[in-house]
Design a protein around this motif. Structure first.
Motif, PDB file in Angstrom:
ATOM      1  N   GLU A 296       0.811  -1.216   0.000  1.00 48.89           N
ATOM      2  CA  GLU A 296       0.000   0.000   0.000  1.00 48.89           C
ATOM      3  C   GLU A 296       0.848   1.271   0.000  1.00 48.89           C
ATOM      4  O   GLU A 296       0.402   2.302  -0.491  1.00 48.89           O
ATOM      5  CB  GLU A 296      -0.932   0.018   1.212  1.00 48.89           C
ATOM      6  N   THR A 297       2.036   1.227   0.565  1.00 41.87           N
ATOM      7  CA  THR A 297       2.836   2.441   0.720  1.00 41.87           C
ATOM      8  C   THR A 297       4.056   2.484  -0.193  1.00 41.87           C
ATOM      9  O   THR A 297       4.895   3.373  -0.042  1.00 41.87           O
ATOM     10  CB  THR A 297       3.304   2.589   2.176  1.00 41.87           C
ATOM     11  N   LYS A 298       4.148   1.600  -1.147  1.00 43.08           N
ATOM     12  CA  LYS A 298       5.335   1.512  -1.985  1.00 43.08           C
ATOM     13  C   LYS A 298       5.636   2.828  -2.710  1.00 43.08           C
ATOM     14  O   LYS A 298       6.733   3.348  -2.623  1.00 43.08           O
ATOM     15  CB  LYS A 298       5.171   0.386  -3.004  1.00 43.08           C
ATOM     16  N   LYS A 299       4.650   3.400  -3.392  1.00 44.32           N
ATOM     17  CA  LYS A 299       4.887   4.638  -4.145  1.00 44.32           C
ATOM     18  C   LYS A 299       5.203   5.798  -3.223  1.00 44.32           C
ATOM     19  O   LYS A 299       6.084   6.602  -3.507  1.00 44.32           O
ATOM     20  CB  LYS A 299       3.676   4.965  -5.006  1.00 44.32           C
TER      21      LYS A 299
ATOM     22  N   GLU B 105       8.810   5.487  -2.022  1.00 47.39           N
ATOM     23  CA  GLU B 105       9.777   5.780  -3.082  1.00 47.39           C
ATOM     24  C   GLU B 105       9.896   7.277  -3.311  1.00 47.39           C
ATOM     25  O   GLU B 105      10.987   7.813  -3.423  1.00 47.39           O
ATOM     26  CB  GLU B 105       9.368   5.093  -4.380  1.00 47.39           C
ATOM     27  N   LEU B 106       8.769   7.959  -3.368  1.00 46.23           N
ATOM     28  CA  LEU B 106       8.792   9.404  -3.594  1.00 46.23           C
ATOM     29  C   LEU B 106       9.451  10.133  -2.444  1.00 46.23           C
ATOM     30  O   LEU B 106      10.206  11.075  -2.648  1.00 46.23           O
ATOM     31  CB  LEU B 106       7.368   9.933  -3.798  1.00 46.23           C
ATOM     32  N   GLY B 107       9.173   9.721  -1.230  1.00 47.04           N
ATOM     33  CA  GLY B 107       9.767  10.359  -0.060  1.00 47.04           C
ATOM     34  C   GLY B 107      11.277  10.216  -0.032  1.00 47.04           C
ATOM     35  O   GLY B 107      11.995  11.155   0.300  1.00 47.04           O
TER      36      GLY B 107
END
Length: 65
Positions: free
Chosen positions: A51-54, A57-59
């Motif tokens: 659920e938190t992959k994107k 990555e952005l962070g």
């Protein structure tokens, strides 16, 4: 009895990993209480990662700016 249990409401599974109590963990799950660390069982940790992959990555990419 396991030493630490999963912090997700309604789950009594044994703790597999701990994650920071960021907004990401609170978006994915309803937690039992606010803590400095969130303990997750194997199943909830897998769901958290998916659920938190994107967002993760952005962070990480924006830290160097």
């Amino acid at each position: 009895m396991p030493d630490k249990i999963c912090d997700v409401s309604g789950c009594n599974g044994e703790s597999f990993r701990t994650v920071p109590p960021s907004e990401l963990a609170e978006k994915v799950f309803s937690l039992k209480e606010k803590k400095t660390k969130v303990h997750l069982c194997r199943e909830h940790y897998k769901k958290y990662k998916k659920e938190t992959k994107k967002d993760r990555e952005l962070g990480g990419r924006m830290d160097w700016v």
